[in-house]
Every structure is written in C-alpha cells, then in structure tokens.
Design an enzyme around this catalytic site. Structure first.
Site, PDB file in Angstrom:
ATOM      1  N   VAL A   1       0.986  -1.084  -0.084  1.00 13.49           N
ATOM      2  CA  VAL A   1      -0.110  -0.052   0.046  1.00 13.49           C
ATOM      3  C   VAL A   1       0.758   1.132  -0.113  1.00 13.49           C
ATOM      4  CG1 VAL A   1      -1.577   1.383   1.694  1.00 13.49           C
ATOM      5  CG2 VAL A   1      -2.098  -0.962   0.887  1.00 13.49           C
TER       6      VAL A   1
ATOM      7  N   LEU B   1      -7.269  -0.253  -2.678  1.00 10.98           N
ATOM      8  CA  LEU B   1      -6.837  -0.849  -3.967  1.00 10.98           C
ATOM      9  C   LEU B   1      -6.622  -2.479  -3.798  1.00 10.98           C
ATOM     10  CD1 LEU B   1      -3.591  -1.759  -3.053  1.00 10.98           C
ATOM     11  CD2 LEU B   1      -3.352   0.791  -3.090  1.00 10.98           C
TER      12      LEU B   1
ATOM     13  N   ASN C   1     -14.596  -4.651   3.047  1.00 12.65           N
ATOM     14  CA  ASN C   1     -14.285  -5.982   2.972  1.00 12.65           C
ATOM     15  C   ASN C   1     -14.913  -7.036   3.408  1.00 12.65           C
ATOM     16  OD1 ASN C   1     -11.717  -4.933   1.847  1.00 12.65           O
ATOM     17  ND2 ASN C   1     -10.466  -5.261   3.273  1.00 12.65           N
TER      18      ASN C   1
ATOM     19  N   ALA D   1     -16.888 -17.974  -8.284  1.00 11.75           N
ATOM     20  CA  ALA D   1     -16.725 -18.867  -7.401  1.00 11.75           C
ATOM     21  C   ALA D   1     -15.396 -19.525  -7.344  1.00 11.75           C
ATOM     22  CB  ALA D   1     -17.845 -19.878  -7.515  1.00 11.75           C
ATOM     23  N   GLY D   2     -15.040 -20.075  -6.395  1.00 10.24           N
ATOM     24  CA  GLY D   2     -13.400 -20.419  -6.371  1.00 10.24           C
ATOM     25  C   GLY D   2     -12.948 -21.298  -4.943  1.00 10.24           C
TER      26      GLY D   2
ATOM     27  N   CYS E   1      -5.751  -9.333   3.090  1.00 13.19           N
ATOM     28  CA  CYS E   1      -6.949  -8.153   3.662  1.00 13.19           C
ATOM     29  C   CYS E   1      -7.961  -8.897   4.185  1.00 13.19           C
ATOM     30  CB  CYS E   1      -7.320  -7.114   3.047  1.00 13.19           C
ATOM     31  SG  CYS E   1      -5.891  -6.239   2.622  1.00 13.19           S
TER      32      CYS E   1
END
Ligand code: NAD
Ligand code: UDX
Length: 436
Positions: free
Chosen positions: A11, A153, A210, A254-255, A262
């Site tokens: 970052v 980001l 998040n 999907a995964g 994060c």
C-alpha cells in the site's frame, strides 16, 4: 503538497508513487533497510504491474524519494501517512497495532511544524483517537491532527484502483486537516466521489466493505456447491444474479475460497471488535468459518477426482498466490491446499509465475518447484489450477493431455469451458458445474 509515507509495502509504495504522479513531493520511509536500498537503486521489491515504470519516472522527476530516516521524511511535510502492516494478533484475532503505534511515536518525535497524520493502514474503529493520544503523550508540543483515509486498492490492479477509485473516504474533525486532505486528492477530485465523515465511520467503512465482499464471495461459493448437487451452473447463476443492479456482477466468481492480505485478517478483526463491543456480526463470523473450511476441502476434491485416494499420486499445482498478478502469498488458499494434498500422500510439483520464492519459504521442503506449467504436468497424475494466471487460461490442451499420465484437471477457478475439455479428451472437474 509534501507528503511522507511511513511503510513502503504493497500500500505505501503504490500510494506514494501515485501521489507523486499527482504532482506532490513524496518521501517513502521504511525501517527495512534492504527494501529502501533496493528502491533507491530502482528495484521494486514486490510484483505489481506498472509499478516499476511509475516509480522510476517519478523518482527521475525528483518527486519520489526513499529513506530509512524518518526525520528526513518529516521535514517540512504537510501530511504523513501511516501505511504499516496491521496483521492478525495470533493470540486473539484482533488487528495487531504495534507497528501503527510505533510509527505514531516515531512521527511524534520527528514532527516538523503543523502536520496532518493520516491513518491509511486498515485499523479497528477507535484507533485514530488512540494514535492522537500516543502522539500527544510522546510530544506534548506537537501541532497536528489525525485523519482516517482507508485504502481500497486491490493487488494486481493497485495503480488503476488508486488513480481511479470508486471513492475516497476522509474521516476527520476540523477544517484545518480536511483542507489539507482535499488538496492532496484535488488532482482526482473532479471525477471521484469523496466521502467526508467522522473518524469512527471512516474506520468502519473499510472493514464493512471488505467484510461485505467476503460475504458475497462465500455466498457464491456455497451456491456453487449446491449447483454441483442439483445440476446447475454457478457461472450462469452468477450472471443472472449479477444483472440485478441491486446486486451487481462483481465478486461473484466462485473459487477455492478468498485469501490475501486483507479479507481473512479484516473479517477476523471486525468480528473481534464487534463481539468486544457487544454487537456481534454473526454473518461475518459464519463467513470466516465457511471460508476456512472451504480452503481445506479443496484437497478432498482433488482426491475425489483421482478416484478417492492420492496416495503415491503426483499432483501438478498450477498457481500458488492468492490471486493472479501478485507475488503475495499471505493467506493464499494454496497454503491450506498443498499441505493437505501432501498429508493425503501426494507428491506435489508446483509452478507459479511470480510467487514461488515466497511460497518456498512458507510451504515444506517436499514441494518440488518447477520452471513452468508444462514441466509441472509432465508425468503427473492430475493438474490442479489454484490461481487464475493468464498463462493457465491459455494451456495447449492437446499437450496437457499428452503430459498428464491420467488426463485429469481440477480447475478451482473455472478457467475453461467443460465442452472444450471434453473435446480435448480431458477429464475435467471445476467449481459449481458438472464434472465431465
Ligand atoms: P506490507 O507488510 O506490505 O508493508 C508494511 C511496511 O511497513 C513494511 O515494509 C514494513 O517494513 C514497514 N514498517 C513497519 N513498521 C514501520 C515503521 N515503524 N516505520 C516505517 N516502516 C515500517 O503491508 P501492506 O500490505 O502494504 O499493508 C499495509 C496496510 O494497508 C495494512 O493495514 C493493510 O491492511 C492495509 N491495506 C492493504 C492492502 C493490500 O492490498 N495489501 C489494501 C488496502 C489496505
Ligand atoms: C482486497 C479488496 O478487494 C481491496 O478493496 C482491499 O483494499 C484489499 O483487499 P485484494 O486482497 O488485493 O483486495 O484482492 P481481491 O481482488 O479483492 O481478492 C481477494 C480474494 O478474493 C482473492 O483470493 C480472490 O481470488 C478472491 N475472490 C475475489 C474470489 O474468490 N471471487 C471473486 O469474485 C473475487
């Protein structure tokens, strides 16, 4: 504006380089001497597309410099950004603020005139006020304000996300500090929504965003499991859902479960804060549990695809980073999947375009690191795609068939169409679709 960036990681380095591209004078400070000496030589310590060019151009223009000396960094600066790590505290899951407070005390001791201290690190609600107290205690004469400016980001798309953000969040009190922040973001203000709010709301926005995205991913992952049971196709379900503008199409891929530096730590930290405040976020707690189980369960899928046992089998692992276009291995699903494959008796041969150096430090010595995808697949029983790198989307399927002993592919990122795999004579298992 003159800006100091404390912490030159994923970052801090991107933010510092982008602020210098805005036209500000930026000095990036880090305690890691090796990192700073590499940056001074023009070497970029992380893999982030476009960052080398951005850093070299702005350094050559005299707008971007690097130092380990915080006093040099703070000389005459208008704003100092804290962009140090806030990892999970292993004993209780809260965000560990020791680096933030150490940076705040360093800043307090070296401040040079009125300075806006900006929390860019992701920090639990209430931290900005604690940072204020630390600085005031360490240097009672310091003339400063604290602002919260969380960063949204994504790795792999970091520069574009920073230069063209969906929004900039500025949490603070008082016109003096906020006017400095507005000037810093002025170069993108015309095309950017700027949300000005209080310190607590700004800190919460970051965790809320998040956590919500993590919920969205876990939702589609669970729907994928249901699709497999009932004959659905999760890709079609995601498209059909996502076209509803109230839902939106993004983050419905999907995964193998979300990873990275994060989502895992921030969902955990939010859940801990909320519980400690007597306002638990049960949805987020459930998502943390669902995602952890999912990552571990991915190895079972590989065993099933190989007839139930991996004992003595060779598994070619394609991709180990938590997503494509980064070398970051933090909380990558591969860190759960690879040891689980080994525990089931598999020999693992792995290849990743950028993550192998870091992965080799985190996985055991038995992993065989290969020079390319084809090298990893040669003579293997099964290939498992963990990360969606472009080169894994463009495999020569006839070659793959000839390389693998038993032509089985387990694609945890749905990079291929099942029909194409059938046509190539491969046995193909993916996520939320029928095996072929
Ligand atoms: P990182 O680990 O890559 O970098 C942190 C840097 O800070 C390191 O180089 C470290 O040496 C340096 N540092 C630590 N203490 C210091 C001190 N006292 N003085 C100077 N330097 C010091 O971390 P990161 O991934 O860049 O994350 C930084 C913060 O930004 C975290 O709070 C993270 O949650 C948040 N964030 C990260 C991302 C991401 O994609 N990585 C995105 C948004 C927000
Ligand atoms: C995330 C946030 O998106 C960003 O706003 C924040 O600043 C930092 O954390 P990052 O971790 O870099 O960014 O990557 P992201 O693209 O969000 O992916 C995170 C994880 O979710 C990856 O493991 C990715 O593979 C997974 N993911 C993402 C999915 O499984 N499905 C999706 O649809 C999207």
């Amino acid at each position: 504006m003159r800006i100091a960036m404390i912490g030159t990681g994923y970052v801090g380095l991107v933010s510092g380089a982008c602020f210098s591209q805005f036209g500000h004078d930026v000095i990036c400070v880090d305690v890691d001497e090796n990192k700073i000496s590499r940056l001074k030589k023009g070497e970029i310590p992380i893999y982030e597309p476009g960052l080398d060019k951005l850093v070299s151009e702005n350094a050559a223009a005299g707008r971007l410099a690097f130092t380990t000396d915080i006093a040099e960094g703070l000389k005459g600066c208008d704003a100092v950004f804290i962009a140090v790590g806030t990892p999970t505290r292993p004993e209780d899951g809260h965000a560990d603020l020791k680096y933030v407070f150490a940076a705040a005390e360093d800043i307090a001791r070296n401040m040079d005139g009125y300075t806006v201290v900006v929390d860019k690190s992701t920090v639990p609600v209430g931290t900005a006020r604690k940072v204020y107290e630390r600085i005031a205690q360490t240097n009672p004469d310091a003339d400063f304000d604290v602002v919260s400016n969380p960063e949204f980001l994504r790795e792999g798309a970091a520069i574009d996300d920073f230069m063209h953000p969906d929004r900039v969040v500025l949490g603070g009190e008082g016109e003096r500090a906020m006017s400095v922040m507005r000037k810093i973001y002025e170069p993108i203000a015309a095309e950017t929504k700027i949300v000005e709010t209080g310190l607590e709301s700004a800190e919460l926005i970051k965790y809320a965003a998040n956590a919500f995205l993590a919920v969205k991913i876990s939702f589609i992952n669970e729907l994928a499991d249901l699709c497999e049971k009932v004959g659905g196709n999760v890709g079609d379900v995601a498209v059909g859902m996502g076209l509803d503008s109230r839902i939106g199409e993004k983050f419905l891929q999907a995964g193998p479960g979300y990873g990275g530096s994060c989502f895992p730590k921030d969902t955990l930290a939010l859940a801990q804060t909320a519980t400690a405040q007597g306002a638990p976020v049960r949805i987020v707690e459930t998502v943390i549990d669902v995602n952890s189980r999912r990552k571990r369960a991915m190895a079972d899928r590989v065993a099933e695809a190989c007839g139930g046992s991996l004992s003595g089998k060779t598994v070619a692992v394609l991709g180990v980073t938590f997503k494509a276009e980064t070398d970051d291995m933090r909380d990558s699903p591969a860190l759960d999947i690879v040891p689980a494959l080994q525990n089931m008796g598999a020999v693992v041969r792995a290849y990743d375009p950028q993550g192998m150096d870091e992965a080799a430090k985190l996985l055991n010595d038995d992993v065989q690191w290969m020079a390319g995808a084809e090298e990893a697949m040669g003579g293997a029983d099964v290939a498992v795609i963990i990360t969606e790198w472009r080169e894994f989307r463009e495999l020569d399927l006839q070659k793959v068939k000839s390389l693998l002993k038993d032509p089985v592919i387990v694609d945890l990122r749905n990079l291929y169409e099942p029909a194409d795999m059938v046509a190539s004579g491969l046995r193909y298992h993916s996520i939320g679709r029928q095996a072929v």
